[in-house]
Design a protein around this motif. Structure first.
Motif, mmCIF file in Angstrom:
data_model
loop_
_atom_site.group_PDB
_atom_site.id
_atom_site.type_symbol
_atom_site.label_atom_id
_atom_site.label_comp_id
_atom_site.label_asym_id
_atom_site.label_seq_id
_atom_site.Cartn_x
_atom_site.Cartn_y
_atom_site.Cartn_z
ATOM 1 N N VAL A 1 30.521 31.413 22.552
ATOM 2 C CA VAL A 1 30.372 31.653 23.986
ATOM 3 C C VAL A 1 31.400 32.688 24.421
ATOM 4 O O VAL A 1 32.604 32.395 24.447
ATOM 5 C CB VAL A 1 30.541 30.347 24.794
ATOM 6 C CG1 VAL A 1 30.446 30.617 26.289
ATOM 7 C CG2 VAL A 1 29.512 29.314 24.374
ATOM 8 N N PRO A 2 30.959 33.892 24.760
ATOM 9 C CA PRO A 2 31.903 34.907 25.232
ATOM 10 C C PRO A 2 32.628 34.407 26.485
ATOM 11 O O PRO A 2 32.038 33.791 27.353
ATOM 12 C CB PRO A 2 31.012 36.104 25.568
ATOM 13 C CG PRO A 2 29.771 35.883 24.776
ATOM 14 C CD PRO A 2 29.596 34.389 24.708
ATOM 15 N N GLY A 3 33.905 34.650 26.534
ATOM 16 C CA GLY A 3 34.697 34.227 27.684
ATOM 17 C C GLY A 3 35.321 32.852 27.526
ATOM 18 O O GLY A 3 36.256 32.517 28.233
ATOM 19 N N ASN A 4 34.796 32.041 26.627
ATOM 20 C CA ASN A 4 35.392 30.732 26.351
ATOM 21 C C ASN A 4 35.047 30.330 24.922
ATOM 22 O O ASN A 4 34.145 29.538 24.679
ATOM 23 C CB ASN A 4 34.919 29.672 27.340
ATOM 24 C CG ASN A 4 35.755 28.411 27.263
ATOM 25 O OD1 ASN A 4 36.492 28.207 26.307
ATOM 26 N ND2 ASN A 4 35.648 27.574 28.277
ATOM 27 N N ARG A 5 35.769 30.879 23.985
ATOM 28 C CA ARG A 5 35.485 30.654 22.560
ATOM 29 C C ARG A 5 35.755 29.227 22.108
ATOM 30 O O ARG A 5 35.325 28.831 21.030
ATOM 31 C CB ARG A 5 36.295 31.637 21.699
ATOM 32 C CG ARG A 5 35.962 33.092 21.962
ATOM 33 C CD ARG A 5 34.586 33.432 21.488
ATOM 34 N NE ARG A 5 34.298 34.845 21.724
ATOM 35 C CZ ARG A 5 33.146 35.392 21.501
ATOM 36 N NH1 ARG A 5 32.140 34.691 21.042
ATOM 37 N NH2 ARG A 5 32.966 36.669 21.735
#
Length: 105
Positions: free
Chosen positions: A36-40
């Protein structure tokens, strides 16, 4: 990206937002950590899939509990059971209860 776990969410309490909670928890379970881009950190670690079944189930349950504490503090994991199907799909039956969010004690 999805893993091969099919979640079944069971509530041990009544909640008018049950559908929303079920959707959020299912998304957390089906998402592979790091995708998930922005929250790996969102999602579950997929490395456990290469471990023997009993160890994989334990690692899944621990990871799920930790991620629920982080991303969904309004619930808590009470129990996680697994059913393996012949085709290799795993059903995770996750029982949840109310979490500690909002407690002033």
């Amino acid at each position: 990206m999805k893993n091969n776990i099919i979640p079944q969410i069971v509530f041990d309490y009544e909640d008018e937002e049950a559908d929303y909670i079920r959707e959020c928890l299912t998304t957390l379970i089906e998402t592979v950590e790091g995708t998930v881009p922005g929250n790996r950190q969102f999602g579950l670690n997929s490395e456990y899939l290469s471990y023997p079944q009993e160890e994989a189930e334990n690692l899944f349950a621990i990871d799920l509990s930790e991620k629920v504490d982080e991303f969904m503090p309004e619930i808590q994991i009470i129990d996680t059971q697994f059913n393996m199907e012949i085709d290799g799909k795993v059903h995770a039956i996750v029982t949840i209860g109310k979490g500690d969010e909002g407690d002033d004690d």
